[in-house]
Write a protein that holds these residues in place. Structure first.
Motif, PDB file in Angstrom:
ATOM      1  N   CYS A  22       7.163 -33.238  39.746  1.00 62.19           N
ATOM      2  CA  CYS A  22       5.899 -33.710  40.297  1.00 62.19           C
ATOM      3  C   CYS A  22       6.027 -33.712  41.819  1.00 62.19           C
ATOM      4  O   CYS A  22       6.811 -34.491  42.364  1.00 62.19           O
ATOM      5  CB  CYS A  22       5.571 -35.095  39.784  1.00 62.19           C
ATOM      6  N   TRP A  36       6.043 -41.745  34.847  1.00 57.96           N
ATOM      7  CA  TRP A  36       5.569 -40.669  33.980  1.00 57.96           C
ATOM      8  C   TRP A  36       4.821 -41.311  32.805  1.00 57.96           C
ATOM      9  O   TRP A  36       5.275 -42.311  32.240  1.00 57.96           O
ATOM     10  CB  TRP A  36       6.717 -39.831  33.445  1.00 57.96           C
ATOM     11  N   ARG A  45      -3.186 -42.883  26.380  1.00 53.35           N
ATOM     12  CA  ARG A  45      -2.062 -42.624  27.277  1.00 53.35           C
ATOM     13  C   ARG A  45      -0.932 -43.613  27.000  1.00 53.35           C
ATOM     14  O   ARG A  45      -1.174 -44.795  26.785  1.00 53.35           O
ATOM     15  CB  ARG A  45      -2.524 -42.706  28.733  1.00 53.35           C
ATOM     16  N   TRP A  47       2.835 -44.974  28.391  1.00 50.63           N
ATOM     17  CA  TRP A  47       3.837 -45.025  29.456  1.00 50.63           C
ATOM     18  C   TRP A  47       5.157 -44.477  28.936  1.00 50.63           C
ATOM     19  O   TRP A  47       5.580 -44.805  27.818  1.00 50.63           O
ATOM     20  CB  TRP A  47       4.009 -46.456  29.930  1.00 50.63           C
ATOM     21  N   TYR A  95       1.838 -36.715  32.574  1.00 53.30           N
ATOM     22  CA  TYR A  95       1.253 -36.991  33.878  1.00 53.30           C
ATOM     23  C   TYR A  95       2.236 -37.743  34.758  1.00 53.30           C
ATOM     24  O   TYR A  95       2.933 -38.662  34.287  1.00 53.30           O
ATOM     25  CB  TYR A  95       0.016 -37.862  33.731  1.00 53.30           C
ATOM     26  N   CYS A  96       2.217 -37.379  36.005  1.00 53.86           N
ATOM     27  CA  CYS A  96       2.904 -38.122  37.045  1.00 53.86           C
ATOM     28  C   CYS A  96       1.906 -39.146  37.587  1.00 53.86           C
ATOM     29  O   CYS A  96       0.727 -38.815  37.791  1.00 53.86           O
ATOM     30  CB  CYS A  96       3.322 -37.117  38.120  1.00 53.86           C
ATOM     31  N   ALA A  97       2.348 -40.382  37.801  1.00 53.90           N
ATOM     32  CA  ALA A  97       1.436 -41.416  38.281  1.00 53.90           C
ATOM     33  C   ALA A  97       2.101 -42.247  39.367  1.00 53.90           C
ATOM     34  O   ALA A  97       3.305 -42.541  39.293  1.00 53.90           O
ATOM     35  CB  ALA A  97       1.014 -42.316  37.127  1.00 53.90           C
ATOM     36  N   TYR A 104      -1.129 -48.070  37.620  1.00 56.12           N
ATOM     37  CA  TYR A 104      -1.190 -46.820  38.369  1.00 56.12           C
ATOM     38  C   TYR A 104      -2.507 -46.742  39.153  1.00 56.12           C
ATOM     39  O   TYR A 104      -3.525 -47.237  38.692  1.00 56.12           O
ATOM     40  CB  TYR A 104      -1.135 -45.628  37.407  1.00 56.12           C
ATOM     41  N   TYR A 106      -3.080 -43.530  41.122  1.00 56.88           N
ATOM     42  CA  TYR A 106      -3.341 -42.094  41.212  1.00 56.88           C
ATOM     43  C   TYR A 106      -2.555 -41.368  40.127  1.00 56.88           C
ATOM     44  O   TYR A 106      -1.445 -41.776  39.764  1.00 56.88           O
ATOM     45  CB  TYR A 106      -2.949 -41.540  42.586  1.00 56.88           C
ATOM     46  N   TRP A 107      -3.174 -40.285  39.646  1.00 56.37           N
ATOM     47  CA  TRP A 107      -2.582 -39.457  38.597  1.00 56.37           C
ATOM     48  C   TRP A 107      -2.587 -37.995  39.050  1.00 56.37           C
ATOM     49  O   TRP A 107      -3.441 -37.578  39.812  1.00 56.37           O
ATOM     50  CB  TRP A 107      -3.433 -39.514  37.330  1.00 56.37           C
TER      51      TRP A 107
END
Length: 117
Positions: A22, A36, A45, A47, A95-97, A104, A106-107
């Motif tokens: 990422c 992640w 979603r 974690w 996803y990277c967050a 979180y 931002y994604w």
């Protein structure tokens, strides 16, 4: 502006490995916790893992503990997820967050990981 760009996903056989990356920009990467998160088809979603700003403290979901390793390179503004012993149930968009577990702000756009024979 904050940007998180994931890469490294793909199709892998059960038992195989992948390394996700990422690339972060638009903020002071070395100062924030990163995580992640994944989303499997038809599910919410989930974690996966988090790492503190310096990289010395990590945490994992029970479902991936012992198989996945989160790391970061603050000099390169890059977050990683090494995934070993992959299982079909690991199939998801990853996803990277920015932020800690369930906090979180931002994604990224996500990268698809498919584990199948």
């Amino acid at each position: 502006q904050v940007q998180l760009v994931e890469s490294g996903g793909g199709l892998v056989q059960p038992g195989g490995s992948l390394r996700l990356s990422c690339a972060a920009s638009g903020f002071t990467f070395s100062s924030v916790v990163m995580s992640w998160v994944r989303q499997a088809p038809g599910k919410g979603r989930e974690w996966v893992s988090s790492i503190n700003s310096g990289g010395g403290s990590t945490s994992y979901a029970d479902s991936v503990k012992g198989r996945f390793t989160i790391s970061r390179d603050n000099a390169k503004n890059t977050l990683y997820l090494q995934m070993n012993s992959l299982k079909p149930e690991d199939t998801a968009v990853y996803y990277c967050a920015r932020g800690n577990k369930n906090r979180y702000d931002y994604w990224g756009q996500g990268t698809q990981v498919t584990v199948s024979s």
